[in-house]
Each structure stands twice: as C-alpha cells, then as structure tokens.
Design an enzyme around this catalytic site. Structure first.
Site, PDB file in Angstrom:
ATOM      1  N   ARG A 165       0.813  -1.218   0.000  1.00 53.33           N
ATOM      2  CA  ARG A 165       0.000   0.000   0.000  1.00 53.33           C
ATOM      3  C   ARG A 165       0.848   1.270   0.000  1.00 53.33           C
ATOM      4  NH1 ARG A 165      -2.322  -3.714  -1.015  1.00 53.33           N
ATOM      5  NH2 ARG A 165      -4.330  -4.512  -0.254  1.00 53.33           N
ATOM      6  N   SER A 242     -10.953   0.546   2.990  1.00 48.46           N
ATOM      7  CA  SER A 242     -10.310   0.101   4.228  1.00 48.46           C
ATOM      8  C   SER A 242      -9.559   1.276   4.843  1.00 48.46           C
ATOM      9  CB  SER A 242      -9.345  -1.051   3.937  1.00 48.46           C
ATOM     10  OG  SER A 242     -10.056  -2.170   3.431  1.00 48.46           O
ATOM     11  N   GLU A 333      -4.842   4.242   6.106  1.00 45.20           N
ATOM     12  CA  GLU A 333      -4.486   4.041   4.700  1.00 45.20           C
ATOM     13  C   GLU A 333      -4.757   5.265   3.839  1.00 45.20           C
ATOM     14  OE1 GLU A 333      -5.787   1.004   1.104  1.00 45.20           O
ATOM     15  OE2 GLU A 333      -5.572   0.220   3.133  1.00 45.20           O
TER      16      GLU A 333
END
Length: 341
Positions: A165, A242, A333
C-alpha cells in the site's frame, strides 16, 4: 482542455467517496494529461491533485490552494511479441471501468482488482491491491509530471519503490501521474487465485485459475457484501474503503491470531484486531453521524450528516482501542489533507 470552477460554493465533499471536506480556493477540471500539466504549472500556491477521491480524507476547513481534478480519458491495447498485451490508461479513467474494458477485450489479469473505486492514476501511488493481487504484479511504467524539473518523464515500475500500500509517490507532491501502463498475460484466464476467501467462493484450490470474468463477478459479490462497492443510496459505502492497513509485525501478540507471511515478518488482519478489541460492525462515532460499516469494521462511514472531525474521532477511538488491547498501532491508509488521526 480544462475548465476552471469557482469552488467558493462547492465543497470538496462532492468529489470524495466519504462525502466529507470543505471548499478549495480554486478548482480546475483537467480533461487531458496536457491540461493536468498546464494546471499544475499555472497554479499559484499549494496544489492538490484529486482523482476519484476514494482514498482521501479532507479537513472540514477544506484546502487553501488549487485543486486539480484529473478527468483525462483514454484506454489503449497493444499486443506484444511475447503474447502479452500492453495496456495504456490515462490517469483520469475510472478504475473499475478499466477492469471491465480489459475483460471486454477477453483479457485477464486485473479481475481481482474489480470494484475498487477511484481513478487509474492513483493505483500505482498506493500500490492498490485486493484479493491476493497488487498493481505491482502487472505495472510496467508510469508517465509523471515532475514538479521539480518541470518535465514529463516515463518511470519504470522498478523505480517506484512499490510496497504494501505504498510507493515513492505516496505522501509526496513532487510528481503527478499522467498515465499508467500494465502488461497483461494475454489470455482470458484469471491470475492464480491466491486469496483463500476468493478461492472458497469460487470452489477452487488456491493457485488455480478460472475464467477472468468469473473471478470478477465473485470479487464484486464479495465486495458488495462488505459495502465496498459504491452505492449513493447506501451509507455503508460512503467510506474511503479500508481505513487502516494490515499491520506488519515481527510476532503476533496472540498465538490464535490469524496471520500471513510478509517476507521475514508477518501481516495481521486489521479487521480481526478491531473486532477483537471490542468494536462491532455499526459501532457509532460522535452523535451517530459516522460509524463503522454495518458489514465490515475496516470501513469508517459517513452516515449522511457527518463531518471530517467526527470521522477522525472515531478513527482515534478504534486505533487507541486496538493499541490498548494488543499493543499494536494501526496506521491509516487514506491520504490526509489538512487533518490527521
């Protein structure tokens, strides 16, 4: 081509999947790569480059500068000598639309990344991944506008520092993605099914392949069940996806905790940590204006009347609860603009 919009009466909430965020000083719609470069060069002061707004949390105060909204379009396929297909996509293309276009061409490779909101230019920045596949597995190169040298250059995937990520592009405004290139395997089969939940849904063993279209439908079904496919009428989908990344640690604090290998370390499921720290689906934030999704605790959602500060308060409550229970600090995130957890 570009159109300047007076954003004094237009909140950036209208351009984010969370429907949160205050106004910008100015907003430019950039409908080509050249227009993106022109808008960024011409901006007087801070610049925020915005695509689909799907991985973004903007403060209630908004952005004191110019927002360049990337709206460039274009998808091209080129058959390579080795049988693979080079896919070139402009940064403003809707990502799920790109996945659908590859399947319409009879090409597998991106099917496990179906249903992810946002635009294509953001996918290498975050090294977007889902159901066992990451962008890095197929990415060839990106065209970037370098704001330091004022040049457009092509950068191979190997030079982007792609990780879980993340990439060298994340958290930096030094470069702007203009277009992205992928190498698809060239056939209609899916990538090997690596994610256990998806394998169970498809009724195959991990490592097997299936028709790419079949895998796409299974992925979309799983995502819808978790409120992870955008639906304007469903507040469970008013999220940034998320909210926390799965932590990578040296050792699990609980021997019964699920885990995956991550090199010489292990990756823990953030959703499991959140639930076992006492946060159930639907757990409300301040005034019930925000809440954990009723279907997936990893998504923080705007229930329709929320503010960014409400969302951040809920994120801090969850982060602190997990840290108190397990000694692990969850990291957000999404990209934060003018705010922090």
């Amino acid at each position: 081509m570009q159109t300047r919009v007076d954003s004094g009466t237009r909140r950036l909430a209208e351009l984010t999947t969370l429907r949160l965020g205050g106004p910008a000083t100015a907003l430019v719609e950039a409908e080509s790569g050249e227009a993106v470069v022109e808008a960024v060069r011409a901006a007087d002061g801070p610049v925020l480059v915005l695509g689909g707004g799907s991985n973004l949390v903007i403060s209630d105060e908004g952005f004191d500068g110019t927002v360049v909204h990337v709206a460039s379009r274009g998808i091209a396929f080129e058959r390579l000598a080795d049988g693979r297909v080079l896919l070139t996509v402009e940064a403003g293309e809707d990502w799920d639309g790109v996945v659908a276009a590859t399947l319409a061409e009879g090409l597998g490779g991106l099917e496990c990344l179906s249903g992810i909101p946002g635009r294509t230019g953001a996918t290498p920045v975050q090294n977007v991944g889902a159901y066992g596949v990451e962008i890095s597995a197929l990415l060839v190169s990106v065209d970037l506008y370098d704001r330091l040298t004022h040049e457009v250059r092509t950068v191979p995937a190997a030079d982007l520092g792609l990780g879980y990520r993340t990439s060298v592009l994340k958290g930096s405004d030094a470069a702007v993605v203009l277009r992205v290139r992928f190498a698809l395997p060239g056939g209609a089969a899916s990538m090997p099914i690596a994610y256990a939940e998806l394998a169970r849904t498809l009724g195959v063993d991990p490592g097997a392949t299936v028709p790419a279209a079949t895998a796409r439908e299974a992925v979309l079904g799983l995502r819808r069940g978790k409120g992870m496919v955008l639906d304007a009428a469903d507040h469970d989908t008013w999220s940034a996806g998320s909210f926390f990344t799965n932590p990578i640690v040296d050792a699990a604090p609980d021997p019964d905790m699920p885990r995956w290998p991550a090199g010489d370390r292990i990756k823990l499921p953030a959703a499991w940590l959140i639930q076992h720290a006492g946060f159930a689906p639907g757990h409300p934030g301040p005034g019930g204006r925000v809440a954990l999704s009723s279907r997936h605790v990893l998504a923080l959602t705007n229930r329709g009347g929320g503010r960014t500060e409400d969302l951040l308060a809920l994120a801090r409550e969850v982060r602190d609860g997990v840290r108190a229970r397990f000694g692990i600090t969850l990291e957000p995130e999404p990209v934060m603009v003018g705010c922090a957890v």
